[in-house]
Design a protein around this motif. Structure first.
Motif, PDB file in Angstrom:
ATOM      1  N   GLU A  11       0.837  -1.203   0.000  1.00 54.92           N
ATOM      2  CA  GLU A  11       0.000   0.000   0.000  1.00 54.92           C
ATOM      3  C   GLU A  11       0.878   1.262   0.000  1.00 54.92           C
ATOM      4  OE1 GLU A  11      -3.174   0.267  -0.305  1.00 54.92           O
ATOM      5  OE2 GLU A  11      -3.658   2.285   0.397  1.00 54.92           O
ATOM      6  N   VAL A  12       1.933   1.232   0.815  1.00 52.25           N
ATOM      7  CA  VAL A  12       2.834   2.395   0.887  1.00 52.25           C
ATOM      8  C   VAL A  12       3.621   2.543  -0.415  1.00 52.25           C
ATOM      9  CG1 VAL A  12       4.840   3.369   2.076  1.00 52.25           C
ATOM     10  CG2 VAL A  12       3.055   2.182   3.393  1.00 52.25           C
ATOM     11  N   LEU A  13       4.105   1.419  -0.934  1.00 53.33           N
ATOM     12  CA  LEU A  13       5.027   1.462  -2.076  1.00 53.33           C
ATOM     13  C   LEU A  13       4.300   1.458  -3.414  1.00 53.33           C
ATOM     14  CD1 LEU A  13       7.675  -1.000  -0.637  1.00 53.33           C
ATOM     15  CD2 LEU A  13       7.925   1.487  -0.893  1.00 53.33           C
ATOM     16  N   ASN A  14       2.954   1.350  -3.336  1.00 51.28           N
ATOM     17  CA  ASN A  14       2.148   1.388  -4.546  1.00 51.28           C
ATOM     18  C   ASN A  14       2.510   0.258  -5.513  1.00 51.28           C
ATOM     19  OD1 ASN A  14       0.128   2.379  -6.175  1.00 51.28           O
ATOM     20  ND2 ASN A  14       1.475   3.832  -7.231  1.00 51.28           N
ATOM     21  N   ILE A  15       2.617  -0.951  -4.962  1.00 48.51           N
ATOM     22  CA  ILE A  15       2.859  -2.143  -5.787  1.00 48.51           C
ATOM     23  C   ILE A  15       1.827  -3.197  -5.413  1.00 48.51           C
ATOM     24  CG2 ILE A  15       5.338  -1.757  -6.112  1.00 48.51           C
ATOM     25  CD1 ILE A  15       5.834  -3.644  -3.757  1.00 48.51           C
ATOM     26  N   GLU A  52       7.581   3.315   4.409  1.00 44.67           N
ATOM     27  CA  GLU A  52       7.622   4.765   4.162  1.00 44.67           C
ATOM     28  C   GLU A  52       9.069   5.258   4.094  1.00 44.67           C
ATOM     29  OE1 GLU A  52       3.293   5.734   6.253  1.00 44.67           O
ATOM     30  OE2 GLU A  52       5.146   6.097   7.377  1.00 44.67           O
ATOM     31  N   ASP A  53       9.906   4.690   4.970  1.00 44.26           N
ATOM     32  CA  ASP A  53      11.331   5.034   4.965  1.00 44.26           C
ATOM     33  C   ASP A  53      11.943   4.668   3.604  1.00 44.26           C
ATOM     34  OD1 ASP A  53      13.766   5.913   6.088  1.00 44.26           O
ATOM     35  OD2 ASP A  53      14.309   3.864   6.677  1.00 44.26           O
ATOM     36  N   ALA A  54      11.621   3.469   3.121  1.00 40.22           N
ATOM     37  CA  ALA A  54      12.144   3.030   1.819  1.00 40.22           C
ATOM     38  C   ALA A  54      11.625   3.948   0.709  1.00 40.22           C
ATOM     39  CB  ALA A  54      11.727   1.579   1.553  1.00 40.22           C
ATOM     40  N   ARG A  55      10.348   4.276   0.789  1.00 35.53           N
ATOM     41  CA  ARG A  55       9.755   5.154  -0.230  1.00 35.53           C
ATOM     42  C   ARG A  55      10.454   6.518  -0.210  1.00 35.53           C
ATOM     43  NH1 ARG A  55       4.072   6.869   1.387  1.00 35.53           N
ATOM     44  NH2 ARG A  55       5.428   8.161   2.712  1.00 35.53           N
ATOM     45  N   ASP A  56      10.687   7.050   1.004  1.00 32.48           N
ATOM     46  CA  ASP A  56      11.355   8.345   1.107  1.00 32.48           C
ATOM     47  C   ASP A  56      12.765   8.276   0.520  1.00 32.48           C
ATOM     48  OD1 ASP A  56       9.091   9.163   2.349  1.00 32.48           O
ATOM     49  OD2 ASP A  56       9.944   9.234   4.378  1.00 32.48           O
ATOM     50  N   LYS A  57      13.446   7.166   0.760  1.00 31.53           N
ATOM     51  CA  LYS A  57      14.807   7.013   0.229  1.00 31.53           C
ATOM     52  C   LYS A  57      14.787   6.898  -1.293  1.00 31.53           C
ATOM     53  CE  LYS A  57      16.988   5.212   4.396  1.00 31.53           C
ATOM     54  NZ  LYS A  57      17.133   4.038   5.262  1.00 31.53           N
ATOM     55  N   ILE A  59      17.835  -0.407  -1.588  1.00 33.06           N
ATOM     56  CA  ILE A  59      17.389   0.586  -0.600  1.00 33.06           C
ATOM     57  C   ILE A  59      16.883  -0.185   0.614  1.00 33.06           C
ATOM     58  CG2 ILE A  59      15.492   2.174  -0.093  1.00 33.06           C
ATOM     59  CD1 ILE A  59      17.377   3.609  -1.768  1.00 33.06           C
ATOM     60  N   VAL A  60      17.283   0.234   1.797  1.00 32.99           N
ATOM     61  CA  VAL A  60      16.811  -0.417   3.017  1.00 32.99           C
ATOM     62  C   VAL A  60      15.986   0.574   3.825  1.00 32.99           C
ATOM     63  CG1 VAL A  60      17.469  -1.551   5.169  1.00 32.99           C
ATOM     64  CG2 VAL A  60      18.776  -1.989   3.073  1.00 32.99           C
ATOM     65  N   GLY A  61      14.727   0.248   3.997  1.00 33.18           N
ATOM     66  CA  GLY A  61      13.862   1.068   4.850  1.00 33.18           C
ATOM     67  C   GLY A  61      13.742   0.411   6.219  1.00 33.18           C
TER      68      GLY A  61
END
Lengths: 290, 758, 159
Positions: free
Chosen positions: B496-500, B539-544, B577-579
């Motif tokens: 849901e966060v990563l839109n996948i 969200e951390d991964a998405r921000d990165k 990327i590591v969230g």
């Protein structure tokens, strides 16, 4: 479990000859489901098992004779009996009893002879066959003899079979229009050992005039037991609610009922009273199982 | 497309229908020895001697190990989450029948088992105590000479060094002035209710496989709490945690049986003693000697005013914790404070006692003690309504605890759909329309029950979300999928966060070398706590990823291709990327004297049931003809999986209500098998309706919260209330067996059924 | 101490022979071949987790001595997706979400195959009776009934 010898005689006669009446660690095994449970629980540790799986195939035959009598080879599986269309036609009560007997996998493996020889009073076929007036044909070193199923049991897990005798066949006389039912009452989950098993067979004249009743109780008693005093009350009587009540009272008085986790003895006495009438009514209505 | 509310199949569905899903039960490694356990035959005694000579001499036996052997490598071999009271193998004393006393190791399990049969032990028998109330009386036998709290929990510290008591925790709550309120009450009602001894019986029994390395250890174990296992094993061994690697595949059921540590310390001790891989895998019978659910005696007293409002409630709860505390003291406290039920009562007094006895240990089982309490307070509430001649649903509506009102702890209720659950049950039961009461020997009735539970707090969850250069995503979590569908739920939250699509996410669960700390998969806490952690990590991964996009020169807000990002950054397909996400809800510890706290739980679970029954008045048989289960689900992540949890929980509680009971002869369990301990089967399942009310948990991940236990709450009292409605008798002990119903009926008719003579 | 004996049988379509101890049960024999879909759980033939087909008939592997399969054909859950395609029963179990922890699922799947082979269009009551010897502690019973009915439909469509 610890290792043991496994022998597979090719004939029934050879199987009988391999039994050793002096050695309780030698046992015959048919389907082996009940025996495996005892072995896994550590209550039976065999040194040698005599498998009956390879004996002559006619010991697995199921035949309804022209007169309607039934012969079942001791090695017939419970599933074979359940699925026999001839049995369903002539003895619907047997087919219906098998539907709730243990489960499909046990029925696929367990054999009729084993089910009768085990002597566990909670099993379903012994009381039913006893009520149906069945006999077992038993073979030992001295030859063949017949035992009525209603006198096959000597006590809790004890039968009249000698240690070197095997059941070869079960003979069930024709129903010839007689009514029959087997009811079991479980007191915990639906699939449980019964608190009470009750099998009835009787002939009927007119609406509900009862002839030659045979009533057999199991599970609540030490062994499969005929209810002769209740039979006397029903004999040549009209099965109305007064007579059924009297028969139930007589049944509850004539046998010793055992209390256990399924219910106290006094509770089982109530069940016997109630279920006796229900079984007769079920049989009269043509229904044979719950 | 939103990933929330999608009923996708479980990520691991295929591996489960093909039989290829991994369970510790199935694992074996080269050189592995199997342990079989010799167990105590006395309930309470001093060990005088253990004779294992014959076993040691048997061909194929590798070793026989006793408690004294364990002490040589682990000087203080006592474990437990709340108290360090349980020896890995019995030392000096045995405290229940079935306690592990010695272990035999062999390559062939049959040989180990045969060798166990040859071991014997001599005991000096001590007087045992089995009943939770008797064990609190002044002259009771004492199970433990001294209390040894673990130090983990602040509210247990005061118990350290206490002697001559079986009370492992005496939790109390005081609000208002109950004495004054009882004096002023128009009606006072007082009842006592009891529950029986039952247990979880997951079809996969406990299994641990310990593989020693050089100064390290790998432990494959069927645990709901890998992080705790690592901490506790490291503590026992005096090792840093990084030398202990705990891995958990799927569990063949948990329900609380596999929380904290159970057989892990034994597997580890044995493996370190023989320096070979050792597997401890219990049989079904041995589960009965491992962990159970608390039997409870609950004395409940209510004061009611002239309008039917409950003005005072006094609760005395005795929890039979068995021989070792396990997590029992937390049950007595965390669950104890919900003992007055979901009602708005100004004056409340609670005393909740965790009690040692010489029975098998009791711990957490789907509801953490709540179902035992709901059984009592909803039976009691029903009796009050009946006595006052009021409709049970209306009576509850009058007294119910609504959002914005203070709970007995003083915490203001929020996002707890108690009224919504009650209304929905009434609707589904068609409560406003009278039912057919039956004629002849069959009588019909209906009843309801509702309950609630606080989440365990304060607890921590951490998660990692990795995005590879091809855009594929892996979640690392120590939340264990034991059938509740957590892998799938976590995938949906991250997706849901990563839109996948959630189906494309891989979840690595149960690996303490790879995933961050998690307090445990228990108490319906994972969706909320780990869900929040996974959301934060995603969200951390998405921000990165957004930052990476800026770094490679893409304007903000661009729809970029993840693969393209990595290629631009590294010149080839490389990198990741590591969230990281970590979540701890806020919490205010309760006052030790009054139990008052402004913030006692991050969220509430609410559930209830309605039942229609037929009672056979000749035999006492009860047939449930309709069972309605409703729970407040917050925002539902995966409706299909969630609904299965609701109906599954209700059916499990149906077993605890009607068919299940551990039978004891003295301290010996006499029905330790499925032949005689009857869990519900296909033919025991009544017609059911199960529903989750979609609500919003404000602080939950996308509004979600836990639901794994909620359906267990109301079932037992709903059935007892329905029986009362049908035939006018009240059952106050579980399970409700046909015989008990008939006895109550006959007693009410003045024609009691005789008791058997012993 | 008794001897090992060599038995020959067909396992999921392949001929095998192996030396066994007479007291091994069928589950232990299968684990010897790395097949772990049949698992011993209750150990009493009551839960169905150890279901195996011997000569196309379902048995409880935990109560069935391995020595008895000499000369017979064994089929396990691992054989149902030969070639990589799930059977209609497996597809239906996934579609209906008919399991939670999955430990009992192989047994239910095999028993459903047996039921549908005998009775291609079972009623709810027939399903419950036939499967009453299989236990699911997660209690996915309502979903399993749905799955069996869907499997029956899928099988009919496939014919």
């Amino acid at each position: 479990m610890i290792p043991f010898d496994w022998v597979e005689p090719r004939s029934f006669a050879e199987a009988v000859a391999s039994l050793d009446p002096e050695d309780p660690t030698v046992r015959p095994v048919a389907g082996g489901t009940a025996l495996m449970l005892m072995m896994k629980a550590g209550v039976f540790t065999p040194t040698r098992l005599i498998s009956l799986a390879q004996i002559e195939p006619h010991y697995s035959a199921i035949t309804v004779e022209k007169n309607g009598a039934l012969r079942i080879g001791a090695m017939a599986t419970l599933s074979a009996l359940e699925q026999s269309s001839a049995v369903a036609e002539h003895f619907p009560v047997i087919t219906e009893t098998l539907l709730t007997l243990s489960n499909v996998r046990v029925r696929n493996v367990a054999c009729v002879g084993g089910a009768l020889a085990h002597g566990d009073p909670h099993m379903d076929l012994p009381p039913l066959f006893a009520a149906l007036g069945a006999k077992v044909l038993v073979r030992g070193p001295a030859g063949v003899r017949e035992i009525d199923v209603d006198s096959l049991y000597a006590g809790y897990y004890e039968t009249m079979l000698a240690k070197d005798e095997l059941i070869a066949e079960v003979f069930v006389p024709a129903l010839n229009g007689a009514k029959s039912a087997y009811m079991k009452c479980t007191s915990r989950s639906a699939d449980d050992w019964p608190a009470l098993g009750l099998a009835v067979r009787f002939e009927v004249e007119g609406h509900a005039h009862i002839r030659n009743p045979r009533l057999v109780v199991s599970a609540a008693t030490e062994k499969v037991t005929r209810l002769t005093q209740a039979e006397d009350i029903l004999k040549n009587a009209e099965a109305d609610s007064v007579v059924l009540k009297r028969a139930g009272e007589a049944a509850a008085e004539e046998v010793t009922l055992l209390g256990d986790a399924h219910g106290s003895a006094s509770y089982k006495r109530e069940l016997l009273r109630v279920y006796l009438a229900r079984a007769i009514r079920h049989a009269l209505a043509g229904k044979s199982a719950q | 497309m939103s990933q929330m509310g999608r009923s996708i199949p479980r990520l691991e569905a295929r591996s489960k229908v093909t039989g290829r899903a991994e369970y510790v039960h199935n694992m074996r490694v080269p050189g592995m020895l199997t342990a079989k356990i010799f167990r105590s035959t006395v309930a309470h005694g001093r060990i005088l001697s253990i004779d294992a000579e014959e076993a040691r001499g048997m061909e194929g036996v590798y070793a026989v190990v006793t408690g004294e052997d364990v002490r040589k490598i682990i000087p203080n071999p006592y474990f437990g989450p709340a108290f360090h009271d349980q020896p890995i193998l019995a030392l000096d004393k045995v405290r229940y029948v079935g306690e592990a006393v010695a272990a035999v190791l062999a390559s062939d399990p049959h040989i180990a088992e045969a060798a166990v049969q040859t071991i014997s032990a001599e005991y000096e028998e001590l007087e045992p105590v089995f009943d939770e109330v008797e064990a609190t009386l002044p002259n009771s036998p004492i199970v433990h000479d001294e209390l040894k709290p673990a130090g983990t929990f602040a509210d247990l510290k005061h118990l350290a060094g206490r002697k001559n008591t079986n009370i492992a925790l005496d939790y109390q709550l005081r609000r208002g002035d109950v004495d004054k309120a009882f004096a002023a009450a128009v009606h006072v009602f007082e009842h006592e209710f009891r529950t029986q001894h039952v247990l979880h019986v997951p079809l996969e029994s406990h299994a641990s496989l310990a593989i020693p390395g050089e100064g390290t250890l790998t432990l494959h174990t069927s645990s709901q709490t890998p992080s705790f296992v690592r901490m506790e094993i490291a503590r026992l061994l005096g090792w840093p945690e990084n030398r202990v690697h705990v891995k958990v595949p799927f569990l063949g059921g948990g329900y609380g049986a596999k929380v904290y540590v159970k057989v892990e310390p034994l597997a580890v001790a044995l493996a370190l003693i023989v320096r070979r891989p050792v597997k401890v895998a219990l049989t079904m019978e041995e589960q009965f000697y491992t962990i159970t659910k608390h039997p409870v005696t609950f004395r409940i007293k209510s004061g009611v005013d002239k309008d039917g409002r409950i003005t005072a409630r006094k609760c005395d709860v005795y929890w039979n914790g068995g021989a070792y505390a396990d997590i029992g003291p937390r049950v007595a406290q965390k669950t104890g404070f919900t003992a007055p039920g979901p009602y708005d009562i100004d004056n409340v007094s609670i005393d909740s006692y965790e009690v040692y006895t010489n029975r098998p240990p009791a711990g957490a089982l789907r509801g953490f003690g709540v179902p035992q309490l709901v059984w009592a307070y909803e039976s009691h509430t029903d009796l009050i309504a009946r006595e006052l001649g009021l409709d049970p649903v209306e009576y509850r509506r009058k007294n119910i605890l609504r959002d914005g009102r203070p709970h007995a702890t003083g915490t203001i209720m929020k996002d707890a759909g108690i009224d919504a659950v009650l209304d929905r049950i009434a609707e589904r039961m068609n409560w406003s329309v009278a039912i057919d009461r039956g004629t002849g020997r069959i009588k019909r009735g209906r009843g309801i029950g509702i309950g609630f539970k606080a989440s365990i707090s304060p607890t921590t969850s951490g998660a990692i979300v990795n995005v590879s250069a091809d855009g594929s995503v892996v979640i690392f979590t120590n939340t264990i999928d034991m059938g509740q569908g957590s892998d799938t739920a976590m995938a949906q939250l991250a997706a849901e966060v990563l839109n996948i699509d959630a189906e494309k996410v891989k979840v690595v669960h149960g690996d303490t070398d790879a995933a961050p700390y998690d307090m445990g998969t228990l108490g319906s806490r994972s969706t909320f706590h780990m869900g929040n952690a996974v959301k934060l990590a995603a969200e951390d991964a998405r921000d990165k990823l957004v930052a990476l996009a800026a770094e490679v020169g893409l304007p903000a807000g661009t729809n970029y291709d993840v693969q393209e990002l990595f290629r631009k950054r590294y010149g080839m397909r490389a990198g990741n990327i590591v969230g990281v996400g970590s979540y701890v809800p806020s919490y205010t510890p309760p006052d030790p004297k009054t139990g008052q706290s402004a913030n006692v739980t991050p969220f509430w679970m609410v559930g209830g049931a309605g039942a229609e029954v037929e009672v056979d008045t000749e035999t006492g048989h009860v047939r449930v003809t309709k069972l309605v289960n409703v729970a407040d689900g917050g925002k539902i992540i995966n409706p299909k999986i969630a609904r299965t949890q609701i109906s599954g929980g209700a059916i499990m509680q149906l077993g605890f209500t009607l068919t299940e009971r551990m039978e004891f002869d003295g301290g010996q369990v006499t029905n330790a098998s499925f032949a005689d301990y009857k869990i519900p089967g296909f033919r025991d399942v009544p017609p059911m309706e199960s529903e989750l009310i979609a609500a919003n948990q404000e602080n939950g991940p996308f509004g979600a919260k836990g639901i794994g236990e909620s359906a267990t709450f109301g079932v037992s009292p709903a059935i007892a209330n329905a029986i009362h409605d049908a035939v006018g008798v009240r059952l106050t002990s579980l399970p409700i067996k046909a015989e008990a119903v008939l006895r109550a009926l006959r007693a009410a008719q003045g024609n009691p059924l005789a008791e058997d003579e012993e | 101490m008794s001897e090992t004996r060599t038995i020959r049988f067909t396992l999921n379509g392949r001929s095998e022979s192996v030396a066994i101890q007479p007291h091994w049960n069928l589950v232990e024999l299968l684990h010897h071949f790395g097949l772990t879909g049949a698992r011993e759980s209750c150990g009493q033939g009551l839960c169905g987790v150890c279901t195996v087909l011997v000569d196309d008939v379902a048995v409880s592997g935990c109560l069935y001595l391995a020595v008895r399969v000499d000369g017979k054909k064994i089929t396990t859950v691992e054989h149902l997706d030969e070639g990589g395609t799930l059977s209609p029963v497996q597809q239906a179990f996934i579609e209906c979400g008919a399991f939670q922890c999955g430990f009992c699922t192989p047994g239910f799947v095999l028993m459903t195959h047996q039921l549908l082979a005998r009775n291609p269009d079972p009623s709810d009551d027939e399903i419950r009776h036939y499967l009453s010897g299989n236990l699911c502690r997660c209690a996915a019973y309502p979903e399993i009934v749905e799955a069996v009915k869907l499997a029956a439909k899928l099988q009919k469509q496939a014919r």
